[in-house]
Design a protein around this motif. Structure first.
Motif, PDB file in Angstrom:
ATOM      1  N   MET A 141      -6.017   9.935  11.772  1.00 19.79           N
ATOM      2  CA  MET A 141      -6.017   9.669  13.505  1.00 19.79           C
ATOM      3  C   MET A 141      -7.008  10.127  14.045  1.00 19.79           C
ATOM      4  SD  MET A 141      -2.105  11.396  13.491  1.00 19.79           S
ATOM      5  CE  MET A 141      -1.389  10.913  15.111  1.00 19.79           C
ATOM      6  N   ILE A 167       7.233  10.402   9.801  1.00 17.39           N
ATOM      7  CA  ILE A 167       6.035   9.876   9.357  1.00 17.39           C
ATOM      8  C   ILE A 167       5.233  11.109   8.623  1.00 17.39           C
ATOM      9  CG2 ILE A 167       3.694   9.068   9.947  1.00 17.39           C
ATOM     10  CD1 ILE A 167       4.869   7.757  12.356  1.00 17.39           C
ATOM     11  N   PHE A 201      11.446   2.702  22.146  1.00 19.69           N
ATOM     12  CA  PHE A 201      11.043   3.451  23.395  1.00 19.69           C
ATOM     13  C   PHE A 201      11.435   2.678  24.511  1.00 19.69           C
ATOM     14  CE2 PHE A 201       8.869   5.562  19.744  1.00 19.69           C
ATOM     15  CZ  PHE A 201       9.347   6.522  19.690  1.00 19.69           C
ATOM     16  N   ASN A 205       9.033  -0.029  16.260  1.00 13.04           N
ATOM     17  CA  ASN A 205       8.615   1.394  16.405  1.00 13.04           C
ATOM     18  C   ASN A 205       8.505   1.251  18.126  1.00 13.04           C
ATOM     19  OD1 ASN A 205       7.508   3.949  16.795  1.00 13.04           O
ATOM     20  ND2 ASN A 205       5.801   3.572  15.607  1.00 13.04           N
ATOM     21  N   VAL A 231       3.917  11.020   4.524  1.00 15.25           N
ATOM     22  CA  VAL A 231       2.920  11.533   4.008  1.00 15.25           C
ATOM     23  C   VAL A 231       2.982  12.658   3.061  1.00 15.25           C
ATOM     24  CG1 VAL A 231       0.295  12.568   4.657  1.00 15.25           C
ATOM     25  CG2 VAL A 231       1.644  11.121   6.362  1.00 15.25           C
ATOM     26  N   ILE A 232       3.514  13.482   3.182  1.00 18.09           N
ATOM     27  CA  ILE A 232       3.818  14.496   2.066  1.00 18.09           C
ATOM     28  C   ILE A 232       4.431  13.923   0.891  1.00 18.09           C
ATOM     29  CG2 ILE A 232       5.236  16.832   1.402  1.00 18.09           C
ATOM     30  CD1 ILE A 232       5.271  17.204   4.515  1.00 18.09           C
ATOM     31  N   LEU A 247      -2.343   3.094   7.236  1.00 18.03           N
ATOM     32  CA  LEU A 247      -1.039   2.528   7.941  1.00 18.03           C
ATOM     33  C   LEU A 247      -0.126   3.648   8.643  1.00 18.03           C
ATOM     34  CD1 LEU A 247       1.047   0.275   7.835  1.00 18.03           C
ATOM     35  CD2 LEU A 247       2.175   1.453   6.057  1.00 18.03           C
ATOM     36  N   LEU A 248      -0.061   4.915   8.018  1.00 19.47           N
ATOM     37  CA  LEU A 248       0.691   5.880   8.600  1.00 19.47           C
ATOM     38  C   LEU A 248       0.116   6.431   9.827  1.00 19.47           C
ATOM     39  CD1 LEU A 248       2.261   7.620   5.495  1.00 19.47           C
ATOM     40  CD2 LEU A 248       3.519   5.968   6.898  1.00 19.47           C
ATOM     41  N   PRO A 261      -1.119  20.034  10.119  1.00 18.01           N
ATOM     42  CA  PRO A 261      -0.041  20.854   9.237  1.00 18.01           C
ATOM     43  C   PRO A 261      -0.608  20.878   8.111  1.00 18.01           C
ATOM     44  CG  PRO A 261       0.871  18.831  10.345  1.00 18.01           C
ATOM     45  CD  PRO A 261      -0.415  18.937  10.904  1.00 18.01           C
ATOM     46  N   LEU A 304       0.858  20.479   5.007  1.00 19.47           N
ATOM     47  CA  LEU A 304       1.209  19.552   4.028  1.00 19.47           C
ATOM     48  C   LEU A 304       0.803  18.063   4.203  1.00 19.47           C
ATOM     49  CD1 LEU A 304       4.631  20.989   2.845  1.00 19.47           C
ATOM     50  CD2 LEU A 304       2.597  20.814   1.544  1.00 19.47           C
ATOM     51  N   GLN A 305       0.751  17.752   5.450  1.00 17.66           N
ATOM     52  CA  GLN A 305       0.762  16.224   5.925  1.00 17.66           C
ATOM     53  C   GLN A 305      -0.420  16.046   6.782  1.00 17.66           C
ATOM     54  OE1 GLN A 305       2.907  18.294   7.060  1.00 17.66           O
ATOM     55  NE2 GLN A 305       4.000  17.603   8.860  1.00 17.66           N
ATOM     56  N   CYS A 328       0.747  -1.279   0.112  1.00 17.34           N
ATOM     57  CA  CYS A 328      -0.078   0.041   0.070  1.00 17.34           C
ATOM     58  C   CYS A 328       0.699   1.306  -0.061  1.00 17.34           C
ATOM     59  CB  CYS A 328      -0.893   0.218   1.079  1.00 17.34           C
ATOM     60  SG  CYS A 328      -0.033   0.170   2.827  1.00 17.34           S
ATOM     61  N   MET A 329       2.197   0.978   0.283  1.00 17.82           N
ATOM     62  CA  MET A 329       3.092   2.261   0.191  1.00 17.82           C
ATOM     63  C   MET A 329       3.742   2.193  -1.181  1.00 17.82           C
ATOM     64  SD  MET A 329       2.714   4.021   3.331  1.00 17.82           S
ATOM     65  CE  MET A 329       4.180   4.790   3.304  1.00 17.82           C
ATOM     66  N   ASP A 360       1.057   4.264  12.677  1.00 17.28           N
ATOM     67  CA  ASP A 360       2.310   4.290  13.059  1.00 17.28           C
ATOM     68  C   ASP A 360       2.477   5.511  13.814  1.00 17.28           C
ATOM     69  OD1 ASP A 360       3.077   2.312  11.752  1.00 17.28           O
ATOM     70  OD2 ASP A 360       3.822   3.085   9.776  1.00 17.28           O
ATOM     71  N   ALA A 361       1.964   6.717  13.456  1.00 15.45           N
ATOM     72  CA  ALA A 361       2.013   7.892  14.182  1.00 15.45           C
ATOM     73  C   ALA A 361       1.134   7.798  15.626  1.00 15.45           C
ATOM     74  CB  ALA A 361       1.400   9.073  13.419  1.00 15.45           C
ATOM     75  N   LEU A 401       3.773  10.960  -0.349  1.00 15.03           N
ATOM     76  CA  LEU A 401       2.863  10.160  -0.634  1.00 15.03           C
ATOM     77  C   LEU A 401       1.756  11.344  -1.601  1.00 15.03           C
ATOM     78  CD1 LEU A 401       1.537   7.908   1.787  1.00 15.03           C
ATOM     79  CD2 LEU A 401       2.408   7.076  -0.639  1.00 15.03           C
ATOM     80  N   ASN A 437       1.061   5.175  17.470  1.00 16.42           N
ATOM     81  CA  ASN A 437       1.778   4.388  18.311  1.00 16.42           C
ATOM     82  C   ASN A 437       3.092   5.234  18.953  1.00 16.42           C
ATOM     83  OD1 ASN A 437       3.716   2.477  19.323  1.00 16.42           O
ATOM     84  ND2 ASN A 437       4.010   1.294  17.523  1.00 16.42           N
ATOM     85  N   THR A 438       3.609   6.227  18.141  1.00 18.13           N
ATOM     86  CA  THR A 438       4.825   7.017  18.448  1.00 18.13           C
ATOM     87  C   THR A 438       4.300   7.854  19.420  1.00 18.13           C
ATOM     88  OG1 THR A 438       5.788   6.359  16.290  1.00 18.13           O
ATOM     89  CG2 THR A 438       6.635   8.316  17.678  1.00 18.13           C
ATOM     90  N   VAL A 446      -3.103  13.072   7.626  1.00 18.38           N
ATOM     91  CA  VAL A 446      -2.740  11.783   8.737  1.00 18.38           C
ATOM     92  C   VAL A 446      -3.304  11.905   9.752  1.00 18.38           C
ATOM     93  CG1 VAL A 446      -0.425  12.377   9.381  1.00 18.38           C
ATOM     94  CG2 VAL A 446      -1.051  10.179   9.235  1.00 18.38           C
ATOM     95  N   CYS A 447      -3.451  13.445  10.165  1.00 17.93           N
ATOM     96  CA  CYS A 447      -3.811  14.038  11.374  1.00 17.93           C
ATOM     97  C   CYS A 447      -5.522  13.479  11.400  1.00 17.93           C
ATOM     98  CB  CYS A 447      -3.560  15.367  12.044  1.00 17.93           C
ATOM     99  SG  CYS A 447      -1.824  15.599  11.946  1.00 17.93           S
ATOM    100  N   GLU A 504      -5.375   3.449   1.993  1.00 22.30           N
ATOM    101  CA  GLU A 504      -4.810   2.542   2.993  1.00 22.30           C
ATOM    102  C   GLU A 504      -3.254   3.065   3.346  1.00 22.30           C
ATOM    103  OE1 GLU A 504      -4.567  -1.332   0.944  1.00 22.30           O
ATOM    104  OE2 GLU A 504      -3.247  -2.301   2.629  1.00 22.30           O
ATOM    105  N   SER A 505      -2.523   3.731   2.684  1.00 25.32           N
ATOM    106  CA  SER A 505      -1.293   4.285   3.015  1.00 25.32           C
ATOM    107  C   SER A 505      -1.473   5.122   3.982  1.00 25.32           C
ATOM    108  CB  SER A 505      -0.732   4.727   1.925  1.00 25.32           C
ATOM    109  OG  SER A 505      -1.388   5.686   1.186  1.00 25.32           O
ATOM    110  N   ILE A 506      -2.226   6.087   4.274  1.00 23.25           N
ATOM    111  CA  ILE A 506      -2.593   6.893   5.065  1.00 23.25           C
ATOM    112  C   ILE A 506      -3.097   6.079   6.501  1.00 23.25           C
ATOM    113  CG2 ILE A 506      -4.114   8.966   5.785  1.00 23.25           C
ATOM    114  CD1 ILE A 506      -1.825   9.657   3.773  1.00 23.25           C
TER     115      ILE A 506
END
Lengths: 297, 297
Positions: B38, A159, A125, A121, A163-164, B114-115, B28, B30-31, A91-92, B118-119, A166, B121-122, B34-35, B110-112
């Motif tokens: 989330m 991350i 931590f 990931n 996104v940018i 996934l990310l 933000p 540009l990206q 998917c990426m 990930d975001a 993509l 999690n961090t 993804v927010c 789907e890529s978003i």
């Protein structure tokens, strides 16, 4: 790179590899396959640039006990490897090869690759918090390190850059947008690596200088990567050449052309070397910085 | 659940929802997508069980300043939401619905999705480190919290449970394996939530009791989940019923049958209530624990 620097780099890489291997040494019976996938990608090679930068900044800033902070330097490689595994997923970028070997999701089921990335990931931590619980670093330092690393990974870091990336695929982007993209996607984690070394050594006043160096180095590094994607070979790169342009990625070469990209990479390398003068005993890192410009993979 | 407990639960959920919303308030340019992803998944509803457990253990252990640790309690929900997003992905359970709404990867690329996972999690670890940098908790506590949470997420926690779950699909497993699977997949994060509340209040001697409670609650909770998957409706569950058995998942119902599952869930709930007696002022959590047994979603 001179022989002494080469030897030191080899020693760093060997030490880092051993530490990375230790992270997944214990493979639980029922879920061990995810540890195998983590190990597979961690051990697929790579320059170990980020841990080496962290260790070298620690040393240049007067850090004396490298063994005790080695796993923290390696935690950054855990994050880097997680990002590569997820970046390669269908998917990426849907890349079948990474460093000359099948990507994680080609060597393992895609679900296991996904979870291996997730686990790497989180493990970063865990590693840092363990170092504080063990008393190897202070809790105050651990908190700073986790803050720097997590910001470097998150929405305004690596991350966010993905996104940018993509969003920019197949589009004409200007150099400013490309700079932002790359400063997030590659630069943020490189900066975190350098800054974490400084924090570990407790020379907090040098954080801005380390960040400036990292910013110039990160961009130069990415431009060289983009150049290699069009000029390298499969053997050198470990993946099909031209895969970025096939995926209509925005790269420095696509935006600036080859010649201008080469010029800027040289200029940025000079800038990076300039920033290094703020650090004592910077011989090795100067050699390494210079070497990254002329690398073939 | 009595009216007072209901009101307190509503207040908790409202407070948690507001805090979760604040995490992604800044989008933000540009990206920002993804927010949005989330936020979409964070705001898709849910019982907020994990933050509520953390907050309530904090309160039962004498914690007085809930506002100052609210985001830490919510960091556990960030992890939970990340796991749901990744669990729903095509390479995992391939679920199109979650809580009555399209899954994250159906509402976003789907890529978003996934990310976004990930975001999240961090971000959980960033939130905890920030609380220490702000001086709201000590660095020592932050390190303990990050250690507990990262272990609860990792290879010997939630992610490990997801791996075992995949390995068991379509196989006849015994009850011991299923117990291990679920203690990792669901139990580990519920335990982390309870233990983190105790750590935040500084009542470290009560950590084992909180863990025992969490272990019994987590298993009871999962059994009820499995029962609902066969007896619930789409409206109640927000996803197609019987989706577990369609995917040949190992569940308590498939291994033990409906009646025996119901019996064990009751026994475990009684055990959980027993462990709660070690805590003062446990009225609300006793009500909530009992309520989880008879829930419809």
């Amino acid at each position: 790179m001179n022989d002494a620097a080469k030897q030191l780099l080899d020693k760093y890489v060997k030490t880092v590899d051993e530490c990375l291997l230790s992270f997944t040494a214990d493979k639980p019976e029922l879920q061990g396959v995810v540890c195998e996938a983590m190990e597979y990608s961690l051990m697929a090679g790579g320059k170990r640039l980020r841990p080496v930068l962290c260790l070298e900044f620690y040393r240049m800033c007067g850090g004396k006990d490298m063994d005790s902070i080695l796993d923290i330097a390696c935690s950054i490689e855990l994050i880097h490897t997680f990002s590569l595994i997820h970046d390669d997923l269908p998917c990426m970028d849907n890349d079948d090869y990474r460093r000359g070997k099948p990507s994680c999701h080609k060597a393992f089921p895609e679900s296991i690759a996904l979870l291996a990335g997730d686990a790497l990931n989180t493990l970063a931590f865990e590693v840092i918090s363990n170092a504080a619980l063990d008393g190897r670093i202070s809790a105050d330092k651990a908190v700073m390190l986790i803050s720097v690393l997590s910001k470097g990974v998150g929405v305004n870091g690596m991350i966010g850059g993905q996104v940018i990336d993509l969003a920019c695929e197949g589009k004409d982007v200007d150099i400013e947008t490309l700079n932002v993209l790359q400063s997030y996607k590659t630069g943020a984690l490189i900066e975190a690596a350098c800054v974490m070394g400084v924090i570990l050594a407790g020379k907090f006043e040098l954080i801005p200088k380390a960040a400036e160096y990292a910013s110039a180095l990160g961009r130069a590094f990415q431009i060289v990567d983009d150049l290699l994607d069009v000029t390298g070979t499969f053997e050198e790169l470990g993946k099909p050449i031209g895969s970025d342009s096939e995926q209509h990625k925005c790269t420095y070469v696509s935006v600036l052309g080859e010649n201008r990209s080469r010029q800027i990479a040289s200029q940025l390398t000079m800038q990076a070397l300039g920033h290094l003068t703020a650090f004592e005993d910077n011989g090795f890192l100067s050699e390494l910085t210079d070497d990254l410009l002329s690398r073939r993979n």
